[in-house]
Motif scaffolding. Structure first.
Motif, PDB file in Angstrom:
ATOM      1  N   GLY A 148       0.811  -1.215   0.000  1.00 42.95           N
ATOM      2  CA  GLY A 148       0.000   0.000   0.000  1.00 42.95           C
ATOM      3  C   GLY A 148       0.843   1.262   0.000  1.00 42.95           C
ATOM      4  O   GLY A 148       0.543   2.224  -0.716  1.00 42.95           O
ATOM      5  N   VAL A 149       1.901   1.252   0.798  1.00 43.86           N
ATOM      6  CA  VAL A 149       2.790   2.422   0.840  1.00 43.86           C
ATOM      7  C   VAL A 149       3.472   2.610  -0.521  1.00 43.86           C
ATOM      8  O   VAL A 149       3.551   3.727  -1.040  1.00 43.86           O
ATOM      9  N   THR A 150       3.931   1.515  -1.104  1.00 45.47           N
ATOM     10  CA  THR A 150       4.600   1.590  -2.416  1.00 45.47           C
ATOM     11  C   THR A 150       3.657   2.131  -3.478  1.00 45.47           C
ATOM     12  O   THR A 150       4.006   3.044  -4.247  1.00 45.47           O
ATOM     13  N   VAL A 151       2.460   1.567  -3.526  1.00 49.99           N
ATOM     14  CA  VAL A 151       1.477   2.001  -4.541  1.00 49.99           C
ATOM     15  C   VAL A 151       1.071   3.457  -4.300  1.00 49.99           C
ATOM     16  O   VAL A 151       1.019   4.255  -5.230  1.00 49.99           O
ATOM     17  N   GLY A 152       0.808   3.787  -3.049  1.00 42.82           N
ATOM     18  CA  GLY A 152       0.383   5.150  -2.717  1.00 42.82           C
ATOM     19  C   GLY A 152       1.428   6.189  -3.080  1.00 42.82           C
ATOM     20  O   GLY A 152       1.113   7.235  -3.660  1.00 42.82           O
ATOM     21  N   LEU A 153       2.676   5.890  -2.748  1.00 41.43           N
ATOM     22  CA  LEU A 153       3.751   6.842  -3.072  1.00 41.43           C
ATOM     23  C   LEU A 153       3.939   6.971  -4.578  1.00 41.43           C
ATOM     24  O   LEU A 153       4.179   8.065  -5.095  1.00 41.43           O
ATOM     25  N   THR A 154       3.822   5.846  -5.275  1.00 40.86           N
ATOM     26  CA  THR A 154       3.974   5.874  -6.730  1.00 40.86           C
ATOM     27  C   THR A 154       2.883   6.729  -7.374  1.00 40.86           C
ATOM     28  O   THR A 154       3.166   7.582  -8.227  1.00 40.86           O
ATOM     29  N   VAL A 155       1.647   6.517  -6.957  1.00 37.68           N
ATOM     30  CA  VAL A 155       0.531   7.291  -7.524  1.00 37.68           C
ATOM     31  C   VAL A 155       0.680   8.774  -7.157  1.00 37.68           C
ATOM     32  O   VAL A 155       0.450   9.652  -7.987  1.00 37.68           O
ATOM     33  N   TYR A 156       1.110   9.032  -5.928  1.00 37.03           N
ATOM     34  CA  TYR A 156       1.304  10.430  -5.505  1.00 37.03           C
ATOM     35  C   TYR A 156       2.340  11.117  -6.388  1.00 37.03           C
ATOM     36  O   TYR A 156       2.149  12.255  -6.827  1.00 37.03           O
ATOM     37  N   LEU A 157       3.440  10.413  -6.659  1.00 41.91           N
ATOM     38  CA  LEU A 157       4.499  11.007  -7.485  1.00 41.91           C
ATOM     39  C   LEU A 157       4.011  11.222  -8.926  1.00 41.91           C
ATOM     40  O   LEU A 157       4.340  12.249  -9.547  1.00 41.91           O
ATOM     41  N   VAL A 158       3.237  10.290  -9.435  1.00 43.43           N
ATOM     42  CA  VAL A 158       2.699  10.446 -10.794  1.00 43.43           C
ATOM     43  C   VAL A 158       1.787  11.670 -10.857  1.00 43.43           C
ATOM     44  O   VAL A 158       1.887  12.505 -11.760  1.00 43.43           O
ATOM     45  N   ILE A 159       0.903  11.793  -9.871  1.00 42.54           N
ATOM     46  CA  ILE A 159      -0.033  12.929  -9.825  1.00 42.54           C
ATOM     47  C   ILE A 159       0.738  14.240  -9.689  1.00 42.54           C
ATOM     48  O   ILE A 159       0.408  15.264 -10.295  1.00 42.54           O
ATOM     49  N   LYS A 160       1.783  14.203  -8.898  1.00 42.29           N
ATOM     50  CA  LYS A 160       2.568  15.408  -8.633  1.00 42.29           C
ATOM     51  C   LYS A 160       3.323  15.875  -9.878  1.00 42.29           C
ATOM     52  O   LYS A 160       3.392  17.066 -10.182  1.00 42.29           O
ATOM     53  N   ILE A 161       3.882  14.891 -10.609  1.00 44.17           N
ATOM     54  CA  ILE A 161       4.743  15.233 -11.737  1.00 44.17           C
ATOM     55  C   ILE A 161       3.933  15.509 -13.005  1.00 44.17           C
ATOM     56  O   ILE A 161       4.299  16.389 -13.797  1.00 44.17           O
ATOM     57  N   LEU A 162       2.831  14.796 -13.189  1.00 41.07           N
ATOM     58  CA  LEU A 162       2.058  14.928 -14.420  1.00 41.07           C
ATOM     59  C   LEU A 162       1.417  16.315 -14.506  1.00 41.07           C
ATOM     60  O   LEU A 162       0.727  16.721 -13.579  1.00 41.07           O
TER      61      LEU A 162
ATOM     62  N   ARG B   5      -6.675  17.991  -5.406  1.00 37.35           N
ATOM     63  CA  ARG B   5      -6.484  17.999  -3.948  1.00 37.35           C
ATOM     64  C   ARG B   5      -5.187  17.279  -3.583  1.00 37.35           C
ATOM     65  O   ARG B   5      -4.414  17.757  -2.768  1.00 37.35           O
ATOM     66  N   PHE B   6      -4.960  16.107  -4.207  1.00 35.37           N
ATOM     67  CA  PHE B   6      -3.767  15.325  -3.889  1.00 35.37           C
ATOM     68  C   PHE B   6      -2.520  15.931  -4.534  1.00 35.37           C
ATOM     69  O   PHE B   6      -1.415  15.802  -4.000  1.00 35.37           O
ATOM     70  N   LYS B   7      -2.694  16.600  -5.653  1.00 32.91           N
ATOM     71  CA  LYS B   7      -1.556  17.222  -6.328  1.00 32.91           C
ATOM     72  C   LYS B   7      -0.944  18.319  -5.458  1.00 32.91           C
ATOM     73  O   LYS B   7       0.261  18.524  -5.434  1.00 32.91           O
ATOM     74  N   ASN B   8      -1.808  19.012  -4.723  1.00 35.08           N
ATOM     75  CA  ASN B   8      -1.333  20.126  -3.902  1.00 35.08           C
ATOM     76  C   ASN B   8      -1.061  19.735  -2.454  1.00 35.08           C
ATOM     77  O   ASN B   8      -0.806  20.597  -1.616  1.00 35.08           O
ATOM     78  N   SER B   9      -1.134  18.437  -2.157  1.00 30.73           N
ATOM     79  CA  SER B   9      -0.954  18.008  -0.767  1.00 30.73           C
ATOM     80  C   SER B   9       0.387  17.290  -0.605  1.00 30.73           C
ATOM     81  O   SER B   9       1.114  17.078  -1.565  1.00 30.73           O
ATOM     82  N   LYS B  10       0.676  16.922   0.631  1.00 31.43           N
ATOM     83  CA  LYS B  10       1.897  16.166   0.919  1.00 31.43           C
ATOM     84  C   LYS B  10       1.575  14.678   0.935  1.00 31.43           C
ATOM     85  O   LYS B  10       0.416  14.290   1.083  1.00 31.43           O
ATOM     86  N   PRO B  11       2.609  13.819   0.799  1.00 33.69           N
ATOM     87  CA  PRO B  11       2.329  12.372   0.782  1.00 33.69           C
ATOM     88  C   PRO B  11       1.805  11.828   2.108  1.00 33.69           C
ATOM     89  O   PRO B  11       1.146  10.801   2.145  1.00 33.69           O
ATOM     90  N   PHE B  12       2.121  12.525   3.200  1.00 38.59           N
ATOM     91  CA  PHE B  12       1.626  12.074   4.501  1.00 38.59           C
ATOM     92  C   PHE B  12       0.971  13.261   5.217  1.00 38.59           C
ATOM     93  O   PHE B  12       1.419  14.390   5.083  1.00 38.59           O
ATOM     94  N   SER B  13      -0.076  12.956   5.975  1.00 44.77           N
ATOM     95  CA  SER B  13      -0.702  14.028   6.758  1.00 44.77           C
ATOM     96  C   SER B  13      -0.927  13.534   8.186  1.00 44.77           C
ATOM     97  O   SER B  13      -0.854  12.335   8.465  1.00 44.77           O
ATOM     98  N   ARG B  14      -1.218  14.476   9.073  1.00 47.17           N
ATOM     99  CA  ARG B  14      -1.413  14.119  10.483  1.00 47.17           C
ATOM    100  C   ARG B  14      -2.593  13.159  10.644  1.00 47.17           C
ATOM    101  O   ARG B  14      -2.591  12.294  11.516  1.00 47.17           O
ATOM    102  N   TRP B  15      -3.606  13.325   9.828  1.00 44.13           N
ATOM    103  CA  TRP B  15      -4.814  12.510   9.952  1.00 44.13           C
ATOM    104  C   TRP B  15      -4.570  11.056   9.546  1.00 44.13           C
ATOM    105  O   TRP B  15      -5.389  10.183   9.835  1.00 44.13           O
TER     106      TRP B  15
END
Lengths: 170, 158
Positions: A148-162, B5-15
């Motif tokens: 879950g952490v791996t998938v979540g971080l990967t998707v977060y990075l994709v969303i962030k970079i795209l 929302r997720f694009k502008n957020s951090k990978p981890f939050s307090r919640w």
């Protein structure tokens, strides 16, 4: 009113294909720590489908991945427990995305991954009448956290970079 | 859109702490009910039985050198004696193309899935069966279980 947009369907098809291919490639490797355990990288594309396209496209991507992936990898029996588990975890992720505004993508992915792995194990044990395999549940849950952490971080990075211009507009 | 929302957020939050606390509690409960509490029997390993769709294919008691094979499977079971035990091959089709091979270790009184011709080979990664545990081959519906003993067996991790 269009129920399905052409551009969204095209992107959904691409994400479904990527998810299926990743699912098949993951199956070629030995299990991760435990029999039946996988990192679940194919779920990256399902989560992306939910975020970029919406809930129903997420379910479509999941269904294509599980059904086609199981068929092509020669183990269609796995679809019997993978599909309901996938539906449950995808539903949980959709609910967390839509109704909680403070939880991060990684935590949502972890919750979905744990539900997925534990449900698959439960259904497998019930179908095959092998309750002894319930002892795998806690270990599978731990593997679920890792995945879950791996998938979540990967998707977060994709969303962030795209760039936003590549997101399909509603 | 949710994605913004997720694009502008951090990978981890307090919640996230709330989610991880629920997850940790759930994992603790799973360990408690399926690893710590279950009483596992320490009975001696007597032998094993192989079933297919609830029908016994073959059963064996360690040291007896006598394999009890069901009449429907006589032509589908092949036994070869090897060092420290036997290789027992069960074919699941008349043409003898698809198979599962068990290694019976007489010294340790255990049985393990040694090889199979299916693609996933998940059953070959499972823990050997002694007085407890179970090996299940999903595509062939083959189950290997001990003749004596019961209870959960922690998986071999790694």
């Amino acid at each position: 009113m269009k129920r399905f947009s052409t551009s969204k369907f095209a992107l959904c098809g691409l994400l479904s294909a990527l998810s299926t291919i990743t699912f098949i490639i993951e199956g070629l490797f030995p299990p991760l720590f435990l029999p039946g355990a996988r990192m679940g990288i194919s779920n990256v594309f399902i989560l992306l489908s939910i975020l970029l396209l919406g809930a129903k496209y997420g379910y479509i991507t999941l269904a294509v991945k599980v059904l086609l992936g199981s068929l092509l990898s020669g183990n269609f029996f796995s679809a019997v427990y993978a599909l309901p588990a996938g539906i449950l975890s995808t539903t949980l992720e959709i609910l967390l995305i839509n109704y909680t505004k403070k939880i991060s993508l990684v935590a949502i992915s972890v919750a979905g991954a744990i539900l997925n792995t534990t449900t698959q194990n439960l259904i497998f044990c019930l179908l095959t009448n092998t309750v002894e395999y319930l002892s795998y549940l806690p270990y599978l849950a731990l593997v679920g956290v890792l995945g879950g952490v791996t998938v979540g971080l990967t998707v977060y990075l994709v969303i962030k970079i795209l760039p936003t211009k590549y997101f399909v507009q509603k | 859109m949710n994605v913004n929302r997720f694009k502008n957020s951090k990978p981890f939050s307090r919640w996230d702490t709330a989610v991880y606390l629920v997850v940790a509690f759930l994992i603790f409960l799973l360990f408690l009910f399926f690893v710590i509490i279950p009483k596992t029997s320490d009975s001696e390993s007597l032998g094993f039985t192989v079933t297919s769709n609830e029908k016994t294919v073959v059963s064996y008691s360690y040291g007896s050198k006598n394999f009890k094979i069901d009449s429907d499977f006589t032509d589908l079971v092949v036994i070869n004696e090897v060092e420290s035990g036997y290789n027992l091959t069960i074919y699941t089709d008349v043409d003898k193309v698809h198979f599962n091979t068990l290694f019976i270790n007489e010294e340790n009184k255990t049985v393990k899935m040694a090889s199979t011709d299916c693609r996933s080979k998940q059953c070959t990664y499972l823990h050997e069966v002694g007085s407890k545990g179970i090996i299940y081959c999903a595509p062939r519906s083959l189950k290997i279980s001990p003749l004596s003993g019961s209870g959960f067996i922690p998986p071999v991790v790694g």
